[in-house]
Motif scaffolding. Sequence first.
Motif, mmCIF file in Angstrom:
data_model
loop_
_atom_site.group_PDB
_atom_site.id
_atom_site.type_symbol
_atom_site.label_atom_id
_atom_site.label_comp_id
_atom_site.label_asym_id
_atom_site.label_seq_id
_atom_site.Cartn_x
_atom_site.Cartn_y
_atom_site.Cartn_z
ATOM 1 N N SER A 73 0.893 -1.389 0.195
ATOM 2 C CA SER A 73 0.075 0.135 0.031
ATOM 3 C C SER A 73 0.974 1.325 -0.137
ATOM 4 N N ALA A 74 1.988 1.278 0.815
ATOM 5 C CA ALA A 74 2.984 2.496 0.831
ATOM 6 C C ALA A 74 3.472 2.644 -0.415
ATOM 7 N N LYS A 75 3.940 1.641 -1.011
ATOM 8 C CA LYS A 75 4.551 1.599 -2.072
ATOM 9 C C LYS A 75 3.622 2.133 -3.398
ATOM 10 N N GLU A 76 2.618 1.885 -3.313
ATOM 11 C CA GLU A 76 1.541 2.130 -4.279
ATOM 12 C C GLU A 76 1.194 3.707 -4.326
ATOM 13 N N ASP A 77 1.131 4.216 -2.976
ATOM 14 C CA ASP A 77 1.025 5.503 -2.716
ATOM 15 C C ASP A 77 2.208 6.456 -3.234
ATOM 16 N N PHE A 78 3.589 5.860 -2.964
ATOM 17 C CA PHE A 78 4.559 6.614 -3.480
ATOM 18 C C PHE A 78 4.684 6.676 -4.833
ATOM 19 N N THR A 79 4.349 5.411 -5.355
ATOM 20 C CA THR A 79 4.487 5.496 -6.993
ATOM 21 C C THR A 79 3.523 6.665 -7.491
ATOM 22 N N GLU A 80 2.109 6.602 -6.810
ATOM 23 C CA GLU A 80 1.323 7.793 -7.285
ATOM 24 C C GLU A 80 1.854 8.943 -7.248
ATOM 25 N N ALA A 81 2.507 9.284 -6.034
ATOM 26 C CA ALA A 81 3.033 10.648 -5.801
ATOM 27 C C ALA A 81 4.041 10.861 -6.708
ATOM 28 N N THR A 95 13.414 4.609 9.866
ATOM 29 C CA THR A 95 12.514 3.446 10.297
ATOM 30 C C THR A 95 11.894 3.342 8.793
ATOM 31 N N LEU A 96 11.520 2.068 8.250
ATOM 32 C CA LEU A 96 10.649 1.852 7.193
ATOM 33 C C LEU A 96 9.153 2.158 7.403
ATOM 34 N N PRO A 97 8.420 2.510 6.288
ATOM 35 C CA PRO A 97 8.837 3.379 5.047
ATOM 36 C C PRO A 97 9.300 4.807 5.341
ATOM 37 N N ALA A 98 10.217 5.301 4.469
ATOM 38 C CA ALA A 98 10.900 6.566 4.608
ATOM 39 C C ALA A 98 11.374 6.971 3.263
ATOM 40 N N LEU A 99 11.585 8.329 3.295
ATOM 41 C CA LEU A 99 12.162 9.011 2.351
ATOM 42 C C LEU A 99 13.551 9.562 2.659
ATOM 43 N N GLU A 154 19.238 13.847 3.556
ATOM 44 C CA GLU A 154 18.243 13.920 4.801
ATOM 45 C C GLU A 154 17.200 12.833 4.607
ATOM 46 N N SER A 155 16.660 12.584 5.900
ATOM 47 C CA SER A 155 15.675 11.199 5.827
ATOM 48 C C SER A 155 14.591 11.767 6.837
ATOM 49 N N MET A 156 13.329 11.093 6.592
ATOM 50 C CA MET A 156 12.259 11.222 7.325
ATOM 51 C C MET A 156 11.412 9.868 6.841
ATOM 52 N N PRO A 157 10.565 9.582 8.153
ATOM 53 C CA PRO A 157 9.658 8.705 8.074
ATOM 54 C C PRO A 157 8.411 8.644 7.158
ATOM 55 N N LEU A 158 7.757 7.828 6.943
ATOM 56 C CA LEU A 158 6.556 7.885 6.081
ATOM 57 C C LEU A 158 5.382 6.956 6.600
ATOM 58 N N VAL A 159 5.535 6.868 7.777
ATOM 59 C CA VAL A 159 4.309 5.781 8.606
ATOM 60 C C VAL A 159 2.938 6.585 8.389
ATOM 61 N N GLY A 160 2.016 5.702 7.634
ATOM 62 C CA GLY A 160 0.649 6.260 7.614
ATOM 63 C C GLY A 160 0.489 7.575 6.853
ATOM 64 N N THR A 161 1.415 7.706 5.772
ATOM 65 C CA THR A 161 1.495 8.813 4.953
ATOM 66 C C THR A 161 0.584 8.633 3.772
ATOM 67 N N SER A 162 -0.182 9.449 3.485
ATOM 68 C CA SER A 162 -1.093 9.147 1.972
ATOM 69 C C SER A 162 -0.191 9.539 0.978
ATOM 70 N N ALA A 163 -0.643 9.437 -0.679
ATOM 71 C CA ALA A 163 -0.039 9.838 -1.477
ATOM 72 C C ALA A 163 0.189 11.537 -1.727
ATOM 73 N N GLN A 164 -1.104 12.006 -1.414
ATOM 74 C CA GLN A 164 -1.253 13.565 -1.299
ATOM 75 C C GLN A 164 -0.172 14.048 -0.316
ATOM 76 N N ASP A 165 -0.234 13.337 1.004
ATOM 77 C CA ASP A 165 0.706 13.972 2.031
ATOM 78 C C ASP A 165 2.276 13.826 1.438
ATOM 79 N N MET A 166 2.513 12.635 0.540
ATOM 80 C CA MET A 166 3.808 12.701 0.197
ATOM 81 C C MET A 166 4.224 13.755 -0.545
ATOM 82 N N VAL A 167 3.320 13.855 -1.792
ATOM 83 C CA VAL A 167 3.425 15.284 -2.564
ATOM 84 C C VAL A 167 3.662 16.316 -1.820
#
Length: 829
Positions: free
Chosen positions: A540-548, A576-580, A591-604
Amino acid sequence: MMSSSLNAFRVGISFVTMCIFYKSPVHSLQEVSPQKYFSTLQPGKASLAYFCQADSPSTSIFLEELNQAVRPLQDYGISVAKVNCIKEETSKYCGKGKDSMKAYLFRGNILLREFPTDTLFDVNAIVAHVLFALLFNEVKYVTTQEDLQNTENSLKGKADIVFSYVRAIGTQEHRAVMEAAFVYGTTYQFVLTTEIALLESIGSEDIEYAHLYFFHCKLVLDLTQQCRRTLMGKPLTTLNIHLFIKTMKAPLLTEVAEDPQQVSTVHLQLGLPLVFIVSQQATYEADRRTAEWVAWRLLGKAGVLLLLRDSLEVKIPQHANVVFKKAEKGVPVEYLVLHDIDLIISHVENNMHIEEIQEDEDDDMEDPDMDIQDDEVAETVYRDRKRQLPLELTVELTEDTFNATVMASDSIVLFYAGWQAVSMAFLQSYIDVAVKLKGISSMLLTRINCADWSDVCTKQNVTEFPVVKMYKKGKSPLSYAGMLGTEDLLNFIQLNRVSCPVNLTSIREAEEYLSGELYKDLISYSNVSVLGLFSPTMASAKEDFTEAGSYLQGYVLTGIYSEDDVLILSNKYAVTLPALLLARHKEQKIESMPLVGTSAQDMVQIITDALLEAFPEITVENLPSYLRLQKPLLILFSDGSINPQYNKAILTLVKQKYLDSLTPCWVNLKNTPVGRGILQAYFDSPPPLPVLVLVNLHSSGHVFAFPSDQTITEQNLILWLKKLEAGLENHITILPAQEWKPPLPAYDFLSMIDAAAPQHPARKVPECMKETDVQENDKEQHEDKLTIRKEPIETLRIKHWNRTGSFPLQRAISGDIFDVITRSATGIW
């Protein structure tokens, strides 16, 4: 008039003065030697050279005026330089005595004219004389009524005339006319005189003032018939002439069938009122003749429309036969009963007189908002109209070739309208991109004029201009939404060489991606590379990142790594995974930041914010991005590069999170001169530079100034910000609570074209149909399609005006339109 002799001249002009021993600062003038100057002369380029020797009279006054002329001359592509003669110089132009008091005008190495310097007595005279000499084929000088009549007769049925009288050559009015001729000289024949007798012969009053007439000769086919003449009622300034000519280009009479309160035309944009002659079916022909007569009487003073009462969806008072609408926003229309044409004319002129008095009274208090969205762009387009663009570097598409072209190869398509200023200005940037990509890109650059092929543009869901779309085989068209400038579009095209997010398959490949080695040829187009880290089970997280990543395609490089050994990267960068992971190549840091519970829109949003600099220099390109943060602005105004000590202090506070609630930035007044106007809006008198201010832009509008007697250090800044938070500092001004928007809404121009030609309605595309489906549908019907060319008509029937949103700031064109945006910032900030 329509001469080609100036084509080479408009490509580039250099305006040069030569003098020695002048020690006053003339920082805007380039300094070159005579040898350098003559060696750089190029065919077709004009230059004005002034020579003086050591014993020549003082030229400081002339050079001061020349220095003031630098900016207006540069506006017309004319560069200004100072060339120093040496004492041993043998050039015949380095004369002595009276010969040293002349200026020489060249085109290439050919001498065109020489001027005694006393004729170039001020900035107006310099600009006027240079343009007058170079526009000799486009501005005809007449001295007798016979000369004027012969010119008029020769142009009947061919072109209109702009006739002007000025009191003397080299005056401010003469300059204004020459600047107008520079812009419109290929469209109209300009005729100039300084003879009062000639002005009297055409019936002018107040002959002591400069006059300008528009002769409507193009519609006259009978040589015995005199051309209609329209007098410009305002003083001869460049802006007034520009606005006057724009009203001459507008339709004489427009028919409408909607609420007058909702109608808008170019006249309202130019600050002129509208007069509606109310008509009904039984008296249509008589009403139309009346409206045309009124339109001629009010030409240049108001727009005239024929209002079809029978087709109205809203009711107007039954007794009203005239509706009057002022140019001011929000003012209700007036319903009048005026049975005499002279009464209509008097009503309009009386209202204009009252408005002029009010404008004169308000002149010192505020600058009336007379600019419209595209005026500066339009002026730029006219100014560069003879610039020879290498259009052959792009493929011109038509209804017959569009589908075959975009389906056969990866293509970029520019949808534009040949009559629209922004489109034509952006076309220049588009061609510049083609020049930069020549020989290094397989992407085919194409263009289609929607004014000619509205069906094609409608099918591609294009209803505003200009629009750029990328077509790749097997993919839906990708719309470009960045700045309408060369660099941003070039970045978009180059970054689209890679399909994002890139799927990386090894630790080594991921490290090369982060270091910039994997796509080193693209690093100059994207300073930040984004890498998403996911375990193989995080579907699910990979799908959101792909969309972003797909959403940000063309604006930033994104990659994804989700192999079994992803924990190696996770542990290395302590996340920690998932991360950017954000690789900033200029700073050479990750730089690094976690992506736990982050939607595609939030990633953008996270990635978009990460692209912003911590302490940016504000430019036209990045201003919208930082305003979008909706934070108070901490602005350092500097006359050049900022002091490294100040830069370090502010960046330290950013790193320590002291400025998280603010947007720290700086303005280089040398790069952005309009910043001085912004400072004037903040301070009663210009403050010493550098100066630091805090602007609470999005709420109270309060502006605070950092104490001028303190040094900008970390400690002083922290104390000042704490005082602000505690309410212990007084603001220096409060900005008005207003938003900068175009004075009038944009329009769905293609719908207007369809309304103008109802007998050939363009086929509409269902909103739910994808653009790829449209292409297939268009291909099937290609054989039986009719080519419809919309020709301009003087009377435009407009049934519906479909309003779209206001022109977004981030889509505003760069370059000359920069003044528009930064001027708006004065009001916003």
